[in-house]
Design a protein around this motif. Structure first.
Motif, mmCIF file in Angstrom:
data_model
loop_
_atom_site.group_PDB
_atom_site.id
_atom_site.type_symbol
_atom_site.label_atom_id
_atom_site.label_comp_id
_atom_site.label_asym_id
_atom_site.label_seq_id
_atom_site.Cartn_x
_atom_site.Cartn_y
_atom_site.Cartn_z
ATOM 1 N N LEU A 130 0.811 -0.941 -0.251
ATOM 2 C CA LEU A 130 0.259 -0.358 -0.023
ATOM 3 C C LEU A 130 1.073 1.217 -0.006
ATOM 4 O O LEU A 130 2.250 1.549 0.763
ATOM 5 N N GLY A 131 -0.091 1.834 -1.350
ATOM 6 C CA GLY A 131 0.824 3.518 -0.814
ATOM 7 C C GLY A 131 0.572 4.511 0.709
ATOM 8 O O GLY A 131 0.437 3.634 2.147
ATOM 9 N N ARG A 132 1.113 5.852 1.158
ATOM 10 C CA ARG A 132 0.474 6.390 1.826
ATOM 11 C C ARG A 132 -0.695 6.716 2.109
ATOM 12 O O ARG A 132 -1.099 7.021 1.369
ATOM 13 N N VAL A 133 -0.872 6.146 3.449
ATOM 14 C CA VAL A 133 -2.568 6.009 4.193
ATOM 15 C C VAL A 133 -2.704 6.534 4.519
ATOM 16 O O VAL A 133 -1.514 7.068 6.186
ATOM 17 N N ALA A 134 -4.088 7.074 5.790
ATOM 18 C CA ALA A 134 -4.026 7.770 7.054
ATOM 19 C C ALA A 134 -3.463 7.207 8.719
ATOM 20 O O ALA A 134 -3.313 7.375 9.360
ATOM 21 N N GLY A 135 -4.664 5.975 7.660
ATOM 22 C CA GLY A 135 -4.103 5.305 9.122
ATOM 23 C C GLY A 135 -5.439 3.717 8.919
ATOM 24 O O GLY A 135 -6.176 3.687 7.154
ATOM 25 N N GLY A 136 -5.588 3.085 10.048
ATOM 26 C CA GLY A 136 -6.499 1.998 9.352
ATOM 27 C C GLY A 136 -6.187 0.817 10.827
ATOM 28 O O GLY A 136 -6.135 1.416 11.581
ATOM 29 N N ALA A 137 -7.223 -0.327 9.849
ATOM 30 C CA ALA A 137 -7.281 -0.904 11.225
ATOM 31 C C ALA A 137 -7.317 -2.274 10.965
ATOM 32 O O ALA A 137 -7.795 -2.842 9.672
ATOM 33 N N ARG A 254 -6.749 3.097 -7.001
ATOM 34 C CA ARG A 254 -5.219 3.566 -7.355
ATOM 35 C C ARG A 254 -4.451 4.307 -6.274
ATOM 36 O O ARG A 254 -2.643 4.407 -5.738
ATOM 37 N N ALA A 255 -5.039 5.274 -5.156
ATOM 38 C CA ALA A 255 -4.716 6.307 -4.358
ATOM 39 C C ALA A 255 -4.043 5.023 -3.082
ATOM 40 O O ALA A 255 -2.819 6.115 -2.342
ATOM 41 N N LEU A 256 -4.826 3.871 -2.934
ATOM 42 C CA LEU A 256 -4.885 3.314 -2.013
ATOM 43 C C LEU A 256 -3.016 2.672 -2.027
ATOM 44 O O LEU A 256 -2.094 1.517 -1.545
ATOM 45 N N TRP A 257 -3.300 2.552 -3.380
ATOM 46 C CA TRP A 257 -2.057 0.557 -3.518
ATOM 47 C C TRP A 257 -1.556 1.464 -5.201
ATOM 48 O O TRP A 257 -2.321 0.610 -6.697
ATOM 49 N N PRO A 258 -0.648 1.604 -4.766
ATOM 50 C CA PRO A 258 0.169 2.233 -6.298
ATOM 51 C C PRO A 258 0.754 1.639 -7.452
ATOM 52 O O PRO A 258 0.709 2.314 -8.738
ATOM 53 N N ALA A 259 0.383 0.359 -6.975
ATOM 54 C CA ALA A 259 1.085 -0.811 -8.404
ATOM 55 C C ALA A 259 0.224 -1.518 -8.843
ATOM 56 O O ALA A 259 0.508 -1.550 -9.755
ATOM 57 N N LEU A 260 -0.977 -0.421 -8.526
ATOM 58 C CA LEU A 260 -2.361 -0.398 -9.945
ATOM 59 C C LEU A 260 -1.684 -0.278 -11.369
ATOM 60 O O LEU A 260 -1.872 -0.606 -11.998
ATOM 61 N N ASP A 261 -1.141 0.914 -10.861
ATOM 62 C CA ASP A 261 -0.597 1.343 -12.508
ATOM 63 C C ASP A 261 -0.317 0.325 -12.990
ATOM 64 O O ASP A 261 0.423 0.464 -14.085
ATOM 65 N N ARG A 262 1.014 -0.239 -12.925
ATOM 66 C CA ARG A 262 1.170 -1.594 -13.598
ATOM 67 C C ARG A 262 0.499 -3.028 -14.171
ATOM 68 O O ARG A 262 0.701 -3.976 -14.598
#
Ligand code: GLY
Length: 338
Positions: A130-137, A254-262
């Protein structure tokens, strides 16, 4: 009733699981469907996520979902299909999205369900893709299956016919969003669009997130395949993948998972989920003699399939009904619903 002759209408994951359970218990069962396993089950991502997928006001789903999740290891073992454990990671892209995660965590806390809140670094170490996110659970007990593989395995175990048999004791109607009369109005179709991708850097576990207010989930299959879902829209028209729906899903993912681009975009699929007015399935007597409903599972058909199978089989054998799921709770079923 022992040794019942049962026709199950509908070869989606619910109908097939019901048929398999009844056959295992020694009943004479056939499944009737001209297009087996091509309805909502064909689109489903296969999240076994009772906590991640429970919505405010749908808390009963948590109880039912947890009970059904507990049945999945046995079912997957019998079918020889993979049950992917590892849990669900809830993530919020920005501060507003993180509030969605916190609301979900608060809802689950109120119901005594364990949730582990994670900061940015915690998310990163749980899910490095995952890319840079604010947080999670983290919801560690959740899992996923491949519904197409499950249906294929079930189709290898049941007897399939093109038309119902005369003289059956029981007909189980499990036809998803298209119920026959007089039950047609008990479900409405809620369109779900999903995309299938192939990636060299997939998430390890199910990711259920929000990005810019848009909900999205990513469900990895373990071999680079990732299912991305899902839009949710009540619609009269036949379900199709729209450019707008695909754009929303791709942008949020894409915002959450940058590898989507490829990633390779492999498939887009749309199907109607069968929604009921109160968000709970219809499992039990229809109000017409010998007709049992197993329908209206909305967003939870895969998760609730084994529990539904057990409830339907118990009902056929003992007459027992879970009042929360009893289809006769809706006025309009035959006989003013006995
Ligand atoms: N449970 C996933 C969905 O309905 O999209």
């Amino acid at each position: 009733m022992a040794g019942a002759r049962v026709d199950v209408l509908g070869a989606g994951i619910v109908g097939l699981t019901v048929a398999d359970e009844l056959a295992r218990r020694g009943h004479d069962v056939v499944v009737v469907d001209p297009q087996p396993a091509l309805g909502a089950s064909y689109a489903a991502a296969g999240m076994l996520s009772p906590a991640a997928e429970v919505w405010h006001g749908e808390e009963e789903i948590l109880r039912l979902g947890l009970a059904s999740l507990a049945l999945w290891p046995d079912l997957a073992g019998r079918l020889g299909t993979e049950l992917r454990r590892g849990g669900t990671l809830l993530v919020g892209y920005d501060a507003g999205d993180l509030q969605q995660v916190e609301r979900q965590a608060a809802l689950l806390h109120r119901h005594g369900h364990p949730v582990e809140l994670l900061g940015r670094a915690g998310v990163r170490s749980a899910e490095p893709s995952l890319g840079r996110v604010a947080g999670g659970a983290l919801l560690p007990a959740e899992a996923s299956v491949d519904p197409r593989a499950v249906c294929e395995a079930l189709l290898g175990r049941v007897v399939l016919r093109g038309a119902p048999r005369p003289g059956t004791d029981v007909t189980v109607v499990a036809t998803g969003a298209s119920l026959p009369q007089p039950w047609t109005g008990l479900v409405t179709g809620v369109r779900g669009e999903i995309l299938r991708l192939r990636s060299d850097d997939p998430p390890r576990r199910t990711v259920r997130g929000w990005a810019g207010g848009e909900p999205v989930y990513l469900v990895p299959r373990g071999d680079g395949r990732v299912v991305l879902g899902a839009t949710s829209e009540a619609h009269e028209a036949p379900p199709v993948v729209t450019a707008g729906g695909a754009l929303r899903l791709l942008a949020a993912a894409r915002a959450l998972w940058p590898a989507l681009d490829r990633a390779e975009l492999v498939e887009g699929t749309a199907r109607d989920r069968p929604a009921t007015a109160d968000g709970l399935p219809l499992v039990g007597p229809s109000g017409a003699d010998g007709v049992v409903l197993a329908a209206g599972h909305h967003r939870h058909g895969v998760l609730l399939a084994p529990l539904t199978a057990r409830l339907v089989a118990d009902h056929v054998e003992t007459g027992r009904v879970d009042p929360v799921l009893d289809p006769r709770r809706f006025a309009g079923t035959p006989e003013g619903v006995r």
